[in-house]
Design an enzyme around this catalytic site. Structure first.
Site, mmCIF file in Angstrom:
data_model
loop_
_atom_site.group_PDB
_atom_site.id
_atom_site.type_symbol
_atom_site.label_atom_id
_atom_site.label_comp_id
_atom_site.label_asym_id
_atom_site.label_seq_id
_atom_site.Cartn_x
_atom_site.Cartn_y
_atom_site.Cartn_z
ATOM 1 N N ASP A 228 -34.774 55.044 -3.620
ATOM 2 C CA ASP A 228 -34.325 53.681 -3.353
ATOM 3 C C ASP A 228 -35.196 53.140 -2.227
ATOM 4 O O ASP A 228 -35.479 53.839 -1.259
ATOM 5 C CB ASP A 228 -32.862 53.689 -2.930
ATOM 6 C CG ASP A 228 -32.357 52.305 -2.594
ATOM 7 O OD1 ASP A 228 -32.398 51.440 -3.477
ATOM 8 O OD2 ASP A 228 -31.956 52.097 -1.448
ATOM 9 N N ASP A 513 -28.943 54.556 -0.023
ATOM 10 C CA ASP A 513 -28.145 54.291 1.168
ATOM 11 C C ASP A 513 -26.907 53.451 0.884
ATOM 12 O O ASP A 513 -25.997 53.397 1.705
ATOM 13 C CB ASP A 513 -28.991 53.579 2.233
ATOM 14 C CG ASP A 513 -29.573 52.265 1.725
ATOM 15 O OD1 ASP A 513 -29.434 51.994 0.521
ATOM 16 O OD2 ASP A 513 -30.168 51.522 2.523
ATOM 17 N N ASP A 517 -25.615 53.199 -4.917
ATOM 18 C CA ASP A 517 -26.464 54.352 -5.222
ATOM 19 C C ASP A 517 -25.651 55.617 -5.466
ATOM 20 O O ASP A 517 -26.211 56.638 -5.879
ATOM 21 C CB ASP A 517 -27.448 54.611 -4.071
ATOM 22 C CG ASP A 517 -28.393 53.448 -3.834
ATOM 23 O OD1 ASP A 517 -28.852 52.873 -4.832
ATOM 24 O OD2 ASP A 517 -28.655 53.110 -2.665
#
Length: 711
Positions: A228, A513, A517
């Site tokens: 990410d 984070d 996710d």
């Protein structure tokens, strides 16, 4: 006349006096009846005295001040915390949160908690930030399992129960070890746990908190890292580095001397009023404290550089109506009234705001029509900034007649968003990677080295989440190995990508984070969450927490993971070599002469003392830079490689040959012919044992170079 005595009036006594009298009577009877402990609840056939004693115990316990306070607090909590205002059938009343049903309307005030999932009907000055959960600032549009939260929790509740890659490989090795000896298996498991615990402690110093012990070795087998981008690949910070205003590029970006006073005032008004951030100026004259999202902080910081007085500007005009930033329209607006009239300011994605502009502000502050040539110039500037990994934000405004503003129900007023006048465009350096624009994603991937400047940057290597999502499972499996960058991806797209990679045999690591996710972190073989910017849901779904939010720490985790895997291989090679050699020597000697040179005590010493210490020395070797030059070990790769089998057999044959020579010819070689047979045999066996021990030094040296090309 018969005289009669009057009856004696009954004595009035307190319960305490009754209990005291009863206790005294019981004592006088010599404790004829044994009572149960006061803590035990009397059974249904208990005597009356037992029930009285138990009631007395409860009564005395309730006099405790702490218990009284707790009971009062519990009553208040149940009364206030579990009831809420409910509008049902046109009637408003208070009801328990457990009695809320579908169709109830819940009025919410400042400070209230939302008692259940619901759909927003109306509100004033309400802001909902779901960016940490959905990746975008979207509003709730469903209830229960149909909400983003419900779907997320459903994904997290699934437990696949998969074994780690090392566990799968150790199952095969354990079968082989069982044929060789159970003692080896015990040492293998013991040293494995010690090695993982040792690595976990060392990784803590490298800003990696391990939540699941097995993740230490799993990271060493990772073949793919799905990262990410927000706050992981780059810093979670943005800065305005390029600005285009009044038809020209400002150089430097905060040099507004060429802009007229009226144009600068319009721009500053839009920056100060059309924002969700704030600026605090300390009284001691220190640096301004800017708060808000990274984009808002970048724009407000740039506004301060061009002369904006945040508090003064906001005091000179009042906000009439706000259109919050919408992830679908990619823009946000505000209507403000000042002494000069009513202005509607818009701010958002540059390409979308530009498409709504019919004019632009010139150098002298006059409004010029937006011709095709000028439109193309601005469009090219936007494309150039996006290709330079800049997030493009445009500012526009329009004047509004006071008569057009509704006097009632202003909350339903739709701000004019067409026929706008373009004020300018800024390019924000994306130190927080975004999936908003595929060109931006490409540029950042090129800067990070994920994409090669001379390589292919088209599908399927660079793909949008929507395209990947709409593919069939078979089609996703065919292209998943080629995907390098995925832009505009939703949480479900990440989950689909991880599942497709695992089906192809990859060991997948995922960094993230946000709450959005969490499904991908949970599904991956190893999940890495960010310790500073990460949400609690993401941390709970991860295996390792990166404490400093730095991608270099992820690289260190990979380095340690590969070290764990390599050291376990070294240990297994060393342990198998020792036991194979000892087994073969004793079997051959027993068959040929009926006696063994290595007795049970000597073999026990080898396994528990020498092998254990030697294995620990191998298992605690620190990682080296050469580990990162090796190819990752896939899920289907064997734990004992061909090179390890070669080293094992060559070293075992070497030891067996030397020890068998001393076993059959040791008496002559050591010149023990003149000794008695018993003494000569003992001395020869002692020499064989010592030779066997010293042979392990070469075994340790060979095991420490597990992938050496030559012996």
């Amino acid at each position: 006349m018969a005289m009669g005595s009057s009856p004696t009036p009954p004595e009035i006594r307190s319960p305490e006096q009754d209990w005291a009298a009863e206790d005294a009577a019981a004592a006088a009877q010599g404790e004829e009846e044994q009572f149960d402990d006061a803590f035990d609840i009397p059974h249904k056939n208990a005597s009356h005295d037992s029930l009285l004693r138990w009631r007395r115990f409860i009564f005395d316990a309730c006099k405790d001040l702490t218990l009284i306070i707790l009971m009062v607090a519990a009553a208040i909590s149940l009364t206030l915390g579990m009831a809420t205002e409910v509008l049902r059938g046109g009637k408003r009343f208070r009801a328990s949160i457990f009695d809320i049903v579908v169709g109830d309307v819940i009025p919410l005030n400042i400070g209230d908690q939302v008692p259940a999932d619901g759909i927003l009907i109306s509100g004033h000055s309400l802001a909902i930030d779901e960016s940490s959960m959905t990746g975008e600032s979207k509003t709730v549009t469903g209830v229960g399992i149909n909400t983003e939260w419900g779907q997320l929790m459903a994904n997290l509740s699934e437990d696949n129960g998969e074994e780690t890659p090392l566990q799968v490989r150790l199952n095969g090795v354990a079968t082989f070890i069982g044929m060789v000896g159970l003692s080896v298996a015990g040492v293998v498991l013991g040293v494995l746990v010690i090695r993982l615990a040792y690595s976990m402690r060392k990784m803590m110093r490298d800003k990696a908190l391990v939540r699941r012990l097995s993740s230490c070795e799993t990271m060493g087998s990772a073949t793919t890292i799905c990262s990410d981008k927000t706050g992981t690949l780059t810093l979670n910070k943005m800065t305005v580095v390029e600005a285009h205003f009044i038809g020209i590029k400002l150089d430097p970006c905060d040099d507004v001397r060429a802009i007229s006073r009226s144009a600068a005032a319009l721009l500053i008004e839009g920056i100060a009023q059309n924002t969700t951030g704030t600026v605090f100026l300390p009284e001691d004259g220190g640096a301004a404290d800017v708060t808000g999202s990274p984009t808002e902080k970048a724009i407000l910081s740039w506004g301060l550089k061009i002369g904006m007085d945040f508090t003064d500007v906001r005091s000179k005009s009042s906000v009439l109506h706000v259109f919050p930033f919408n992830s679908e329209k990619k823009r946000g607006g505000v209507a403000v009234q000042s002494a000069t009239g009513v202005n509607v300011h818009w701010k958002g994605a540059a390409e979308l705001v530009l498409s709504s502009c019919k004019s632009w502000l010139s150098l002298d502050g006059s409004v010029q029509p937006m011709g095709v040539q000028k439109h193309n110039e601005y469009k090219k500037s936007i494309e150039d900034m996006a290709k330079s990994s800049l997030r493009c934000v445009a500012f526009a405004y329009c004047q509004c007649e006071i008569e057009m503003i509704p006097k009632e129900d202003i909350a339903d007023w739709k701000l004019p968003e067409e026929d706008l006048t373009l004020l300018g465009i800024v390019g924000i350096k994306v130190r927080m990677v975004t999936g908003d624009n595929i060109d931006t994603a490409k540029a950042i991937a090129l800067e990070c080295g994920i994409l090669d400047a001379n390589g292919v940057t088209s599908e399927p290597f660079v793909i949008e989440g929507k395209v990947f999502r709409e593919m069939s499972e078979t089609a996703r499996g065919e292209i998943v190995d080629k995907i390098t960058v995925m832009g505009r991806s939703s949480p479900n797209d990440k989950l689909l990508l991880v599942q497709a990679l695992k089906r192809k045999g990859h060991v997948v690591a995922v960094t993230g984070d946000g709450t959005n996710d969490a499904p991908a972190l949970h599904e991956a073989d190893i999940g890495l969450s960010m310790g500073i910017s990460g949400t609690e849901v993401a941390k709970e779904s991860s295996d390792i927490i990166i404490l400093d939010d730095d991608f270099t720490s992820v690289v260190k985790v990979v380095r340690w993971g590969r070290s764990v895997y390599a050291n376990i291989q070294k240990f297994i090679q060393f342990q198998l070599t020792v036991n194979v050699a000892a087994l073969v020597i004793n079997v051959i000697a027993a068959v040929s002469s009926g006696d063994v040179p290595l007795n049970a005590v000597e073999l026990l010493w080898v396994n528990l003392i020498m092998d254990t210490l030697g294995a620990l020395a191998l298992a605690t070797e620190p990682p080296t830079d050469n580990l990162m030059k090796r190819q990752p070990v896939g899920r289907r790769e064997p734990l004992v490689t061909n090179i390890m089998w070669r080293n094992l057999f060559v070293q075992a044959i070497y030891q067996i040959a030397i020890l068998l020579i001393f076993n059959f010819s040791g008496t002559k070689i050591l010149r023990l012919e003149n000794e008695s047979p018993d003494r000569a045999e003992k001395m020869n066996n002692t020499f064989i044992f010592n030779t066997f021990v010293f042979c392990q030094y070469s075994d340790i040296g060979l095991s420490s170079e597990i992938n050496c090309p030559v012996i």
